[in-house]
Every structure is written in C-alpha cells, then in structure tokens.
Design an enzyme around this catalytic site. Structure first.
Site, PDB file in Angstrom:
ATOM      1  N   CYS A  79       0.824  -1.203   0.000  1.00  0.00           N
ATOM      2  CA  CYS A  79       0.000   0.000   0.000  1.00  0.00           C
ATOM      3  C   CYS A  79       0.861   1.258   0.000  1.00  0.00           C
ATOM      4  O   CYS A  79       1.563   1.537  -0.967  1.00  0.00           O
ATOM      5  CB  CYS A  79      -0.966  -0.056   1.181  1.00  0.00           C
ATOM      6  SG  CYS A  79      -2.360   1.057   1.080  1.00  0.00           S
ATOM      7  N   HIS A  80       0.857   2.033   1.089  1.00  0.00           N
ATOM      8  CA  HIS A  80       1.683   3.231   1.206  1.00  0.00           C
ATOM      9  C   HIS A  80       3.069   2.915   1.776  1.00  0.00           C
ATOM     10  O   HIS A  80       3.901   3.804   1.899  1.00  0.00           O
ATOM     11  CB  HIS A  80       0.992   4.270   2.097  1.00  0.00           C
ATOM     12  CG  HIS A  80      -0.186   4.936   1.476  1.00  0.00           C
ATOM     13  ND1 HIS A  80      -1.412   4.317   1.367  1.00  0.00           N
ATOM     14  CD2 HIS A  80      -0.330   6.166   0.918  1.00  0.00           C
ATOM     15  CE1 HIS A  80      -2.266   5.141   0.778  1.00  0.00           C
ATOM     16  NE2 HIS A  80      -1.636   6.268   0.486  1.00  0.00           N
TER      17      HIS A  80
END
Length: 189
Positions: free
Chosen positions: A115-116
């Site tokens: 994800c991030h």
C-alpha cells in the site's frame, strides 16, 4: 516446492510501524510469517504501543517489541513495511526509521512493502531502478524516485515484494513468504 510450516524457522523479521498503519496490512502478513516459522517483532519510533487503523478509523493497539532507538537491522533477516497513510508518512521523515530501512536496502535483505509502505523506501534510496507497485497515489512519487511502477496485485523484484492494497493480501503474503524463504535458505546454506 510447497512451503512447509517450518520453512522460515529461525528467521527474524522486523515490522516497522508507527501509529496509523493499516491494521490488516500488519496482522495478516505477520500471521503468514509466523505460521511459516518466522519470529516477528514490531519495531517503532514510538515507545510502548502503536495503534492500527481500519481504513479511516482507529483500531487495535499492539505492543512495541523493539523501540527504534534500540533496533539494529543486523539483528533481523527481513523487513515488513505495512501501509496506511499516516504510518509511512511519519516514518519517512524520521531519520532513524529511514536509516533502519536503508540498512536493509544496502545489505540486500528482503523487504516486503504494501500500500503506502513504499513511501519510506523512497527516502531510504530503495526504489531506483526497481519494478514495484503501491497504492495508486504513490505512483508519481515512486516514478520520480526512479522506480518502474506497475498496477499489479503483487510485484517481486530483486529482494523486494510490493502490493497495492488490503485486497491484495493473499497474493502479497504468498509472494512475501516465498521471497523470505529463498533468502532464508541462502543465508543458512
């Protein structure tokens, strides 16, 4: 070759998080690693505990096993970087966190980021020339840092496995475990 329940016996995996990590992106990979025999430890710049999030809502707290100020990358065989927006944004401006991640990058130890999570890898000089994926909003940041960004559920490139979002966790966990197993086998032989 199928992965056995002890394929990662003796492997130590650091899970670097601050408050605001996407909870499933820490707990699900952690379960996969531990079920394969790895020892996982939460490393954090925060003392005591860290709080996960379920999307935009605060969720559970987890005890910090190793405060970042006492952590040494040499004590670990692999690194897991969960996402969430707040967590990697805090880590990527923390000099000790960036140095910890950079030590894994420079040593060639395997890294899994979802994800991030790859945001911190940018500051640790860990994405240039590598093919990877992430949450779509990081695409330009990663490309500007020299990464070859692609929109796939999981990407493995030279010791780095990345995924886009919680929906990709089954593929992420499978490929992370395979990558870590290969590195672990190489280290013990």
């Amino acid at each position: 070759m199928p992965i056995t329940s002890s394929s990662l016996d003796g492997m130590k995996v650091a899970i670097l998080v601050s408050d605001g990590f996407e909870q499933a992106e820490m707990t699900e990979p952690r379960k996969a690693l531990e079920s394969a025999g790895a020892q996982t430890q939460i490393v954090s710049p925060l003392d005591g505990s860290v709080r996960g999030w379920k999307h935009l809502e605060p969720a559970d707290t987890f005890e910090v096993d190793v405060p970042l100020k006492n952590a040494n990358a040499d004590d670990f065989d692999a690194l897991l970087l969960p996402g969430g927006v707040v967590n990697p944004d805090a880590l990527r401006i923390n000099q000790k966190a960036v140095a910890f991640v950079r030590a894994f990058v420079e040593s060639g130890k395997p890294i899994a980021a979802i994800c991030h999570g790859p945001w911190t890898l940018i500051n640790a000089d860990g994405v240039k020339g590598r093919k990877l994926t992430s949450w779509p909003s990081l695409r330009i940041d990663l490309m500007n840092a020299g990464a070859k960004w692609t929109d796939h559920e999981v990407v493995v490139d030279r010791g780095l496995v990345t995924s886009r979002r919680p929906d990709d966790l089954p593929a992420f966990n499978r490929e992370m475990t395979k990558l870590f197993e290969l590195a672990h086998e190489a280290a013990i032989h």
